[in-house]
Design an enzyme around this catalytic site. Sequence first.
Site, PDB file in Angstrom:
ATOM      1  N   SER A  14       0.813  -1.217   0.000  1.00  0.00           N
ATOM      2  CA  SER A  14       0.000   0.000   0.000  1.00  0.00           C
ATOM      3  C   SER A  14       0.848   1.268   0.000  1.00  0.00           C
ATOM      4  O   SER A  14       0.593   2.198  -0.767  1.00  0.00           O
ATOM      5  CB  SER A  14      -0.925  -0.007   1.215  1.00  0.00           C
ATOM      6  OG  SER A  14      -1.789  -1.117   1.179  1.00  0.00           O
ATOM      7  N   CYS A  43      -1.613  -6.040   3.113  1.00  0.00           N
ATOM      8  CA  CYS A  43      -3.031  -5.711   3.264  1.00  0.00           C
ATOM      9  C   CYS A  43      -3.902  -6.456   2.262  1.00  0.00           C
ATOM     10  O   CYS A  43      -4.883  -7.086   2.632  1.00  0.00           O
ATOM     11  CB  CYS A  43      -3.244  -4.206   3.120  1.00  0.00           C
ATOM     12  SG  CYS A  43      -4.966  -3.718   3.265  1.00  0.00           S
ATOM     13  N   CYS A  48      -5.386  -7.346   5.693  1.00  0.00           N
ATOM     14  CA  CYS A  48      -6.685  -6.697   5.917  1.00  0.00           C
ATOM     15  C   CYS A  48      -7.814  -7.243   5.051  1.00  0.00           C
ATOM     16  O   CYS A  48      -8.886  -7.576   5.560  1.00  0.00           O
ATOM     17  CB  CYS A  48      -6.577  -5.192   5.654  1.00  0.00           C
ATOM     18  SG  CYS A  48      -5.077  -4.409   6.224  1.00  0.00           S
ATOM     19  N   LYS A  51      -8.607 -11.093   5.442  1.00  0.00           N
ATOM     20  CA  LYS A  51      -9.065 -11.262   6.826  1.00  0.00           C
ATOM     21  C   LYS A  51     -10.487 -10.745   6.994  1.00  0.00           C
ATOM     22  O   LYS A  51     -11.334 -11.410   7.600  1.00  0.00           O
ATOM     23  CB  LYS A  51      -8.127 -10.511   7.765  1.00  0.00           C
ATOM     24  CG  LYS A  51      -8.570 -10.518   9.219  1.00  0.00           C
ATOM     25  CD  LYS A  51      -7.747  -9.544  10.040  1.00  0.00           C
ATOM     26  CE  LYS A  51      -8.084  -8.106   9.695  1.00  0.00           C
ATOM     27  NZ  LYS A  51      -7.277  -7.137  10.479  1.00  0.00           N
ATOM     28  N   ALA A 115      14.502  -7.118  -4.953  1.00  0.00           N
ATOM     29  CA  ALA A 115      15.472  -6.042  -5.093  1.00  0.00           C
ATOM     30  C   ALA A 115      16.188  -5.824  -3.768  1.00  0.00           C
ATOM     31  O   ALA A 115      15.573  -5.891  -2.700  1.00  0.00           O
ATOM     32  CB  ALA A 115      14.783  -4.747  -5.526  1.00  0.00           C
ATOM     33  N   GLY A 176      -0.751 -16.351  21.046  1.00  0.00           N
ATOM     34  CA  GLY A 176      -0.619 -14.904  20.970  1.00  0.00           C
ATOM     35  C   GLY A 176      -1.847 -14.225  21.531  1.00  0.00           C
ATOM     36  O   GLY A 176      -2.929 -14.826  21.609  1.00  0.00           O
ATOM     37  N   GLY A 177      -1.677 -12.956  21.907  1.00  0.00           N
ATOM     38  CA  GLY A 177      -2.792 -12.220  22.479  1.00  0.00           C
ATOM     39  C   GLY A 177      -2.994 -10.853  21.867  1.00  0.00           C
ATOM     40  O   GLY A 177      -3.768 -10.041  22.377  1.00  0.00           O
ATOM     41  N   TYR A 179      -3.880  -8.253  18.426  1.00  0.00           N
ATOM     42  CA  TYR A 179      -5.118  -8.143  17.656  1.00  0.00           C
ATOM     43  C   TYR A 179      -5.219  -9.209  16.568  1.00  0.00           C
ATOM     44  O   TYR A 179      -6.318  -9.714  16.290  1.00  0.00           O
ATOM     45  CB  TYR A 179      -5.281  -6.733  17.086  1.00  0.00           C
ATOM     46  CG  TYR A 179      -4.379  -6.374  15.939  1.00  0.00           C
ATOM     47  CD1 TYR A 179      -4.805  -6.556  14.624  1.00  0.00           C
ATOM     48  CD2 TYR A 179      -3.120  -5.824  16.143  1.00  0.00           C
ATOM     49  CE1 TYR A 179      -3.997  -6.219  13.552  1.00  0.00           C
ATOM     50  CE2 TYR A 179      -2.303  -5.483  15.085  1.00  0.00           C
ATOM     51  CZ  TYR A 179      -2.739  -5.680  13.791  1.00  0.00           C
ATOM     52  OH  TYR A 179      -1.931  -5.348  12.738  1.00  0.00           O
ATOM     53  N   ILE A 180      -4.102  -9.600  15.958  1.00  0.00           N
ATOM     54  CA  ILE A 180      -4.170 -10.629  14.913  1.00  0.00           C
ATOM     55  C   ILE A 180      -4.597 -11.962  15.506  1.00  0.00           C
ATOM     56  O   ILE A 180      -5.452 -12.667  14.958  1.00  0.00           O
ATOM     57  CB  ILE A 180      -2.816 -10.748  14.190  1.00  0.00           C
ATOM     58  CG1 ILE A 180      -2.491  -9.453  13.450  1.00  0.00           C
ATOM     59  CG2 ILE A 180      -2.825 -11.923  13.213  1.00  0.00           C
ATOM     60  CD1 ILE A 180      -1.116  -9.423  12.811  1.00  0.00           C
ATOM     61  N   GLU A 183      -8.316 -11.744  16.472  1.00  0.00           N
ATOM     62  CA  GLU A 183      -9.180 -11.739  15.290  1.00  0.00           C
ATOM     63  C   GLU A 183      -9.322 -13.137  14.706  1.00  0.00           C
ATOM     64  O   GLU A 183     -10.436 -13.590  14.403  1.00  0.00           O
ATOM     65  CB  GLU A 183      -8.614 -10.778  14.248  1.00  0.00           C
ATOM     66  CG  GLU A 183      -8.785  -9.320  14.614  1.00  0.00           C
ATOM     67  CD  GLU A 183      -8.078  -8.385  13.651  1.00  0.00           C
ATOM     68  OE1 GLU A 183      -8.444  -7.193  13.610  1.00  0.00           O
ATOM     69  OE2 GLU A 183      -7.149  -8.834  12.938  1.00  0.00           O
ATOM     70  N   GLY A 263       3.148 -11.464  16.914  1.00  0.00           N
ATOM     71  CA  GLY A 263       3.725 -10.199  16.498  1.00  0.00           C
ATOM     72  C   GLY A 263       4.344 -10.262  15.118  1.00  0.00           C
ATOM     73  O   GLY A 263       4.511 -11.328  14.520  1.00  0.00           O
ATOM     74  N   THR A 312      -2.537   0.121   7.376  1.00  0.00           N
ATOM     75  CA  THR A 312      -2.511   0.389   5.943  1.00  0.00           C
ATOM     76  C   THR A 312      -2.786   1.850   5.598  1.00  0.00           C
ATOM     77  O   THR A 312      -2.046   2.444   4.798  1.00  0.00           O
ATOM     78  CB  THR A 312      -3.512  -0.533   5.222  1.00  0.00           C
ATOM     79  OG1 THR A 312      -3.086  -1.882   5.376  1.00  0.00           O
ATOM     80  CG2 THR A 312      -3.607  -0.202   3.741  1.00  0.00           C
ATOM     81  N   ALA A 342      -9.336  -0.239  14.222  1.00  0.00           N
ATOM     82  CA  ALA A 342     -10.346  -1.220  14.613  1.00  0.00           C
ATOM     83  C   ALA A 342      -9.706  -2.587  14.740  1.00  0.00           C
ATOM     84  O   ALA A 342      -8.809  -2.938  13.974  1.00  0.00           O
ATOM     85  CB  ALA A 342     -11.487  -1.271  13.601  1.00  0.00           C
ATOM     86  N   HIS A 436     -32.288   7.635  17.635  1.00  0.00           N
ATOM     87  CA  HIS A 436     -32.924   6.598  18.451  1.00  0.00           C
ATOM     88  C   HIS A 436     -33.868   5.767  17.596  1.00  0.00           C
ATOM     89  O   HIS A 436     -34.549   6.296  16.722  1.00  0.00           O
ATOM     90  CB  HIS A 436     -33.697   7.273  19.590  1.00  0.00           C
ATOM     91  CG  HIS A 436     -34.360   6.300  20.511  1.00  0.00           C
ATOM     92  ND1 HIS A 436     -33.677   5.596  21.462  1.00  0.00           N
ATOM     93  CD2 HIS A 436     -35.662   5.927  20.603  1.00  0.00           C
ATOM     94  CE1 HIS A 436     -34.519   4.819  22.121  1.00  0.00           C
ATOM     95  NE2 HIS A 436     -35.736   5.005  21.615  1.00  0.00           N
ATOM     96  N   GLU A 441     -26.215   5.910  20.010  1.00  0.00           N
ATOM     97  CA  GLU A 441     -26.714   7.104  20.712  1.00  0.00           C
ATOM     98  C   GLU A 441     -26.065   7.244  22.086  1.00  0.00           C
ATOM     99  O   GLU A 441     -26.060   8.331  22.674  1.00  0.00           O
ATOM    100  CB  GLU A 441     -28.232   7.072  20.834  1.00  0.00           C
ATOM    101  CG  GLU A 441     -28.800   5.950  21.673  1.00  0.00           C
ATOM    102  CD  GLU A 441     -30.329   5.940  21.660  1.00  0.00           C
ATOM    103  OE1 GLU A 441     -30.931   6.896  22.198  1.00  0.00           O
ATOM    104  OE2 GLU A 441     -30.915   4.989  21.104  1.00  0.00           O
TER     105      GLU A 441
END
Length: 453
Positions: A14, A43, A48, A51, A115, A176-177, A179-180, A183, A263, A312, A342, A436, A441
Amino acid sequence: MNFDFDLFVIGGGSGGARAARVASGEHGAKVGLAEEYRMGGTCVIRGCVPKKLMVFASELGNRADDARAYGWEIERGGFDWQHFHGKLREELDRLEGIYRRNLERAGVEIFDCRATLHDAHTVKLSDGRRVTAKHILIATGGRPFVPETVEGWENANTSNDVFLLDELPKSVLIVGGGYIACEFACILNGLGVEVTQFYRGAQILRGFDEEARGHISELIKESGVDLHVGTDVKELDKRDDGVWVKATDGREAVYDRVLYATGRRPNIEGLGLEELGVEIGRRGQIVVDEWSQTSVPSIFAVGDVTDRINLTPVAIREGHAFADTMFGGKKIKPDHELVPGAVFTQPEYGYVGMTEEEARDQGPIEVYCATFMPMKNAFIGKTARVLFKLIVCAETRKVLGCHIVSEEAGELIQLAAVAIKMGATKEDFDRTVAVHPTVSEELVTMRTPVRTA
């Protein structure tokens, strides 16, 4: 000195693709780009995008259960991984093609090979060629890290491997703990896999807001993930019936797959950076200044390889700012303040700004927080609760942080981030009329702080 290119980019993800496209297509620079694997980077190819498509797929089984509870005559069947995986491959091929076409339309010359650096202005290509460039941009991203100190570590998979599986395992251990890990625990659990998760720390999602971390941990366990904190892998062994695991707490079990999500590390191995005097940080990251310039003036770096904010959209901003500054005469620095994000657990966790712990270290704060069972769940007896949290500076009244754990939290936090980026105060939130009935809200109806610090 005459150079083959004004800019040569190593990495087609990206950040690198954006820098190349803007420098060439908008500013008229002569640009080359080398990518050794697939265009689109982490990504698009192994992060991303695939996933999130797996998140969508994994949520639908529970939605079928909800539909039945609401009165629909629906029977939940099994998940067809082969059907999904075929469509996933087609979609990634389509997106990779878009990346490639956009670069070609912008006039970027693409080299489909590895490269590395020969000197401050020369790039060696794996096909034997050498090209020169006035400026070189490193945008090689990150790679999964597996601790090789664990006996039998070579029997484990990483998050990169999940998208390549020919068939879905019946059982999996996720180590692991972060976010990946969380998820994928939710995704695979939602797809019908028996999921166990080990994390050596006391609570998952280290570095995020502690209250949100605890809330998500409970929801993950309630959803069926067998989560064990304070637990790590001691030994792995490949057996006929799967991968045998011995844990640090003494438990032993066999799983179809063991997935390490412990990680990621900057992907700099073998590039030749250190030989040229490019400064490397203690985490293996390329050290850059506010203009993304390294310690070697002609070499720059953007994205995860710099380990600033590994998202990303941030890499894209960094690449765009670099191209505008270097070739467009605009002098733009990438903005790393108040970046929203997120975590696509189930439910999702959206966040922007400070955690409560960070904010209270900087001065007096007020914390507004509500956890409740949304109408959608209450009606059918589901116990999952949402969390909404605002952290407010007691002196300026500015909202310093917002944390949401809820369905579609990623969508909600994007809108909240606009207000917070503009400097909204708690009173600005209070003056806003609620929509509402919605869960969101709650952002504008919390009137009394639950605590101060």
